[in-house]
Write a protein that holds these residues in place. Structure first.
Motif, PDB file in Angstrom:
ATOM      1  N   SER A 263     -27.553  19.569  -4.968  1.00 58.90           N
ATOM      2  CA  SER A 263     -28.948  19.132  -4.641  1.00 58.90           C
ATOM      3  C   SER A 263     -29.045  17.888  -3.970  1.00 58.90           C
ATOM      4  N   THR A 264     -28.219  16.980  -4.415  1.00 55.26           N
ATOM      5  CA  THR A 264     -28.179  15.620  -3.696  1.00 55.26           C
ATOM      6  C   THR A 264     -27.747  15.620  -2.289  1.00 55.26           C
ATOM      7  N   VAL A 265     -26.527  16.292  -2.227  1.00 53.23           N
ATOM      8  CA  VAL A 265     -25.826  16.465  -0.566  1.00 53.23           C
ATOM      9  C   VAL A 265     -26.783  17.027   0.193  1.00 53.23           C
ATOM     10  N   ILE A 266     -27.305  18.350  -0.140  1.00 49.99           N
ATOM     11  CA  ILE A 266     -27.973  19.066   0.674  1.00 49.99           C
ATOM     12  C   ILE A 266     -29.336  18.280   1.036  1.00 49.99           C
ATOM     13  N   THR A 267     -29.815  17.493   0.397  1.00 53.96           N
ATOM     14  CA  THR A 267     -31.050  16.634   0.519  1.00 53.96           C
ATOM     15  C   THR A 267     -30.542  15.395   1.583  1.00 53.96           C
ATOM     16  N   ILE A 268     -29.483  14.885   1.295  1.00 55.95           N
ATOM     17  CA  ILE A 268     -29.186  14.056   2.344  1.00 55.95           C
ATOM     18  C   ILE A 268     -28.839  14.706   3.905  1.00 55.95           C
ATOM     19  N   VAL A 269     -28.364  15.634   3.894  1.00 55.24           N
ATOM     20  CA  VAL A 269     -28.451  16.496   5.196  1.00 55.24           C
ATOM     21  C   VAL A 269     -29.579  16.917   5.725  1.00 55.24           C
ATOM     22  N   PHE A 270     -30.583  17.299   5.084  1.00 54.00           N
ATOM     23  CA  PHE A 270     -31.895  17.713   5.529  1.00 54.00           C
ATOM     24  C   PHE A 270     -32.542  16.345   5.929  1.00 54.00           C
ATOM     25  N   LEU A 271     -32.402  15.289   5.149  1.00 54.81           N
ATOM     26  CA  LEU A 271     -33.186  14.103   5.387  1.00 54.81           C
ATOM     27  C   LEU A 271     -32.473  13.586   6.898  1.00 54.81           C
ATOM     28  N   LEU A 272     -31.305  13.713   7.119  1.00 53.93           N
ATOM     29  CA  LEU A 272     -30.624  13.288   8.320  1.00 53.93           C
ATOM     30  C   LEU A 272     -31.045  14.086   9.434  1.00 53.93           C
ATOM     31  N   LYS A 273     -31.041  15.425   9.094  1.00 56.93           N
ATOM     32  CA  LYS A 273     -31.588  16.186  10.375  1.00 56.93           C
ATOM     33  C   LYS A 273     -33.050  16.123  10.495  1.00 56.93           C
ATOM     34  N   ASP A 274     -33.900  15.917   9.569  1.00 56.26           N
ATOM     35  CA  ASP A 274     -35.302  15.700   9.882  1.00 56.26           C
ATOM     36  C   ASP A 274     -35.438  14.281  10.743  1.00 56.26           C
ATOM     37  N   MET A 275     -34.676  13.105  10.276  1.00 56.68           N
ATOM     38  CA  MET A 275     -34.812  11.840  11.136  1.00 56.68           C
ATOM     39  C   MET A 275     -34.080  12.138  12.607  1.00 56.68           C
ATOM     40  N   ASP A 276     -33.173  13.061  12.501  1.00 54.85           N
ATOM     41  CA  ASP A 276     -32.412  13.111  13.867  1.00 54.85           C
ATOM     42  C   ASP A 276     -31.562  12.117  14.019  1.00 54.85           C
ATOM     43  N   ILE A 277     -30.812  11.561  12.879  1.00 53.73           N
ATOM     44  CA  ILE A 277     -29.904  10.634  13.268  1.00 53.73           C
ATOM     45  C   ILE A 277     -28.528  10.912  12.763  1.00 53.73           C
ATOM     46  N   SER A 278     -27.483  10.316  12.836  1.00 60.97           N
ATOM     47  CA  SER A 278     -26.350  10.390  12.328  1.00 60.97           C
ATOM     48  C   SER A 278     -26.192   9.498  10.862  1.00 60.97           C
ATOM     49  N   PHE A 279     -25.397   9.940  10.192  1.00 61.77           N
ATOM     50  CA  PHE A 279     -24.854   9.260   8.797  1.00 61.77           C
ATOM     51  C   PHE A 279     -24.666   7.738   9.174  1.00 61.77           C
ATOM     52  N   PHE A 280     -23.911   7.696  10.191  1.00 65.79           N
ATOM     53  CA  PHE A 280     -23.281   6.189  10.270  1.00 65.79           C
ATOM     54  C   PHE A 280     -24.748   5.361  11.002  1.00 65.79           C
ATOM     55  N   ASP A 281     -25.347   6.024  11.551  1.00 70.78           N
ATOM     56  CA  ASP A 281     -26.713   5.269  12.262  1.00 70.78           C
ATOM     57  C   ASP A 281     -27.527   4.902  11.251  1.00 70.78           C
ATOM     58  N   MET A 282     -27.862   5.789  10.263  1.00 72.92           N
ATOM     59  CA  MET A 282     -28.578   5.588   9.054  1.00 72.92           C
ATOM     60  C   MET A 282     -28.015   4.215   8.416  1.00 72.92           C
ATOM     61  N   MET A 283     -26.780   4.341   8.033  1.00 71.27           N
ATOM     62  CA  MET A 283     -26.265   3.185   7.482  1.00 71.27           C
ATOM     63  C   MET A 283     -26.346   1.898   8.021  1.00 71.27           C
ATOM     64  N   SER A 284     -26.199   2.117   9.345  1.00 73.46           N
ATOM     65  CA  SER A 284     -26.444   1.024  10.160  1.00 73.46           C
ATOM     66  C   SER A 284     -27.725   0.149   9.944  1.00 73.46           C
ATOM     67  N   GLN A 285     -28.766   1.211  10.204  1.00 70.54           N
ATOM     68  CA  GLN A 285     -30.060   0.843   9.902  1.00 70.54           C
ATOM     69  C   GLN A 285     -30.430   0.175   8.769  1.00 70.54           C
ATOM     70  N   ALA A 286     -29.955   1.040   7.741  1.00 69.30           N
ATOM     71  CA  ALA A 286     -30.052   0.262   6.421  1.00 69.30           C
ATOM     72  C   ALA A 286     -29.379  -1.102   5.935  1.00 69.30           C
ATOM     73  N   THR A 287     -28.298  -1.221   6.555  1.00 71.10           N
ATOM     74  CA  THR A 287     -27.715  -2.747   6.489  1.00 71.10           C
ATOM     75  C   THR A 287     -28.476  -3.700   7.338  1.00 71.10           C
ATOM     76  N   ASP A 288     -28.943  -3.371   8.356  1.00 73.35           N
ATOM     77  CA  ASP A 288     -29.842  -4.379   9.241  1.00 73.35           C
ATOM     78  C   ASP A 288     -30.977  -4.452   8.188  1.00 73.35           C
ATOM     79  N   GLU A 289     -31.782  -3.570   7.314  1.00 75.33           N
ATOM     80  CA  GLU A 289     -32.881  -3.756   6.582  1.00 75.33           C
ATOM     81  C   GLU A 289     -32.539  -4.524   5.435  1.00 75.33           C
ATOM     82  N   GLY A 290     -31.287  -4.618   5.074  1.00 72.16           N
ATOM     83  CA  GLY A 290     -30.963  -5.200   3.653  1.00 72.16           C
ATOM     84  C   GLY A 290     -30.534  -4.467   2.463  1.00 72.16           C
ATOM     85  N   TYR A 291     -30.728  -2.915   2.848  1.00 68.66           N
ATOM     86  CA  TYR A 291     -30.792  -2.062   1.491  1.00 68.66           C
ATOM     87  C   TYR A 291     -29.205  -2.019   0.950  1.00 68.66           C
TER      88      TYR A 291
END
Length: 469
Positions: free
Chosen positions: A174-202
């Motif tokens: 459930s956890t893995v599939i939800t992450i995949v669906f979130l990435l697909k909905d936002m249309d970004i890669s995993f690494f882009d998401m982590m980079s954005q999260a780093t910039d925002e301090g998360y």
């Protein structure tokens, strides 16, 4: 030749309490992931990222230290004494008052903690699904508890070892599939998401302010002692380990489990980042309660992710609750009623065991109902707060027993020491900023509580002529 009723009951009780000590270590290790994490980790850790970023990872690092201590210090002791209830050790070391005191604190802590874990599952399902169709909160809670009783009433720990594996699988998928669906909905890669999260301090992992609740050294130290107390001194978790065929297999289980639990917690923190990024990109308003963030986003993504979330949530909730009812029954029968010292035949033991199981299920239900008006904070913090005050005396008792060999505390004084220590710890926690130059206690209040118990035992102890085991 058929089995006589007498021996059939004997096998049933042995199966319920010990699983006949035949569980494969790798099955226990995998199933314990779900039992350890539960619905609270599934819901609270991703939401916790919103307020505390990745600082929870310090606690996770501390877990690994705790698991090593359990594998090489506590498990050898339990197997050497051939224990069914781990609190029997306190009787052998100090006396029956100490045994009952230890089991009492476990019962209070475990039934509160596990009931709140199940509460979170019921709360989310009621708020997002059943409330709209008029199903009362109490009816949903009762349904969940009755379902647990159906498959644990006879099989006990042996049944739970195998159901845990299924529940762990559903929770992780459930956890893995939800992450995949979130990435697909936002249309970004995993690494882009982590980079954005780093910039925002998360993704900030280490808080260097020593006065902060999340100071990284406090987090690591707290994680180690939380694991020792909430796993190594916890009948629920240790009862699963003690179903392994041998000490060596139980140690394999614990060490492999320690690696898995770090990876899985990282996965939940990444899920938290995905949820925060989704909110940032889409403008989706996150719920006020952090425990509801995962549910709200999953529902907003669509029916598929919502169904996947529900499956994972139910699996996570059950993985903790079913084992708890069995371990509470075991502790009450062996430590409070002291089965091993009573001349009960197996038929009477079975009758008492079943009544105890039903009684704890009823208490479980009442706690879930009563807590609902008080649900205002992240539940994972609430659970650790409860553990800090209830597992502290257990930590002090076991540490004294293992570390102090030539002194024995007054068994009659142990209950008073064990009650006084959490009270003093609570007062220290309330007034810590005034007393300690702005310092705020976090999860490490558990260590303070255990230390106070240890000192109290030392004060009310006498020297023995030879070393005690």
């Amino acid at each position: 030749m058929g089995i006589t009723p007498k021996y059939q009951n004997l096998a049933t009780n042995d199966t319920f309490f010990t699983g006949n000590r035949k569980s494969p270590w790798f099955v226990v290790a995998y199933g314990m992931i779900g039992a350890s994490l539960s619905g609270v980790t599934f819901m609270s850790v991703p939401g916790y990222v919103q307020s505390s970023q990745f600082t929870y990872f310090g606690v996770v690092l501390g877990y690994t230290i705790g698991y090593i201590v359990i594998a090489f210090v506590l498990l050898p002791l339990y197997y050497k004494l051939n224990l069914t209830s781990i609190y029997t050790y306190l009787d052998k070391r100090f006396g029956s008052n100490s045994q009952r005191t230890g089991s009492f604190f476990f019962i209070v802590s475990r039934i509160m903690g596990s009931a709140l874990r199940m509460y979170l599952v019921v709360f989310v399902l009621h708020e997002f699904v059943f409330k709209a169709i008029g199903v009362p909160f109490w009816a949903l809670a009762l349904f969940f508890i009755v379902l647990i009783l159906i498959y644990t009433f006879k099989g006990g720990i042996k049944t739970i070892i195998w159901t845990d594996t299924l529940q762990t699988t559903f929770m992780l998928l459930s956890t893995v599939i939800t992450i995949v669906f979130l990435l697909k909905d936002m249309d970004i890669s995993f690494f882009d998401m982590m980079s954005q999260a780093t910039d925002e301090g998360y993704t900030r992992m280490f808080d260097t302010d020593w006065r902060s609740n999340n100071f990284f050294l406090k987090q690591i130290l707290s994680g180690a002692f939380i694991t020792i107390a909430m796993t190594g001194l916890d009948q629920d978790m240790m009862q699963k380990n003690l179903t392994c065929k041998s000490l060596k297999e139980a140690q394999k289980n614990m060490l492999s489990f320690s690696v898995c639990i770090v990876i899985v917690n990282i996965l939940f923190l990444i899920l938290g980042v995905a949820l925060m990024t989704y909110s940032s990109q889409t403008g989706f308003a996150l719920p006020e309660k952090s425990d509801s963030i995962f549910a709200a986003v999953s529902q907003n993504l669509g029916s598929v992710t919502w169904i996947i979330f529900i499956i994972g949530l139910v699996a996570a909730g059950y993985s903790s609750a079913d084992g708890t009812l069995t371990s509470l029954t075991t502790t009450f029968c062996f430590d409070i009623l002291q089965f091993e010292k009573k001349d009960y035949d197996e038929a009477k033991k079975t009758k008492i065991r079943k009544r105890t199981h039903l009684a704890f299920a009823a208490i479980y239900f009442l706690i879930i109902i009563v807590f609902k008006p008080f649900h205002t904070d992240s539940l994972i913090k609430t659970l650790f707060d409860i553990a800090g005050y209830t597992y502290g005396p257990l930590l002090g008792l076991f540490c004294f027993g293992l570390l102090v060999k030539r002194r024995n505390p007054n068994d009659k004084a142990v209950p008073f020491i064990a009650i006084l220590s959490p009270v003093i710890s609570y007062l220290l926690n309330i007034y810590s900023e005034e007393l300690f130059f702005g310092y705020k206690f976090g999860f490490e209040i558990l260590i303070v509580n255990g230390l106070l118990t240890f000192v109290g035992l030392l004060i009310f102890s006498r020297k023995e002529s030879k070393a005690l085991n």
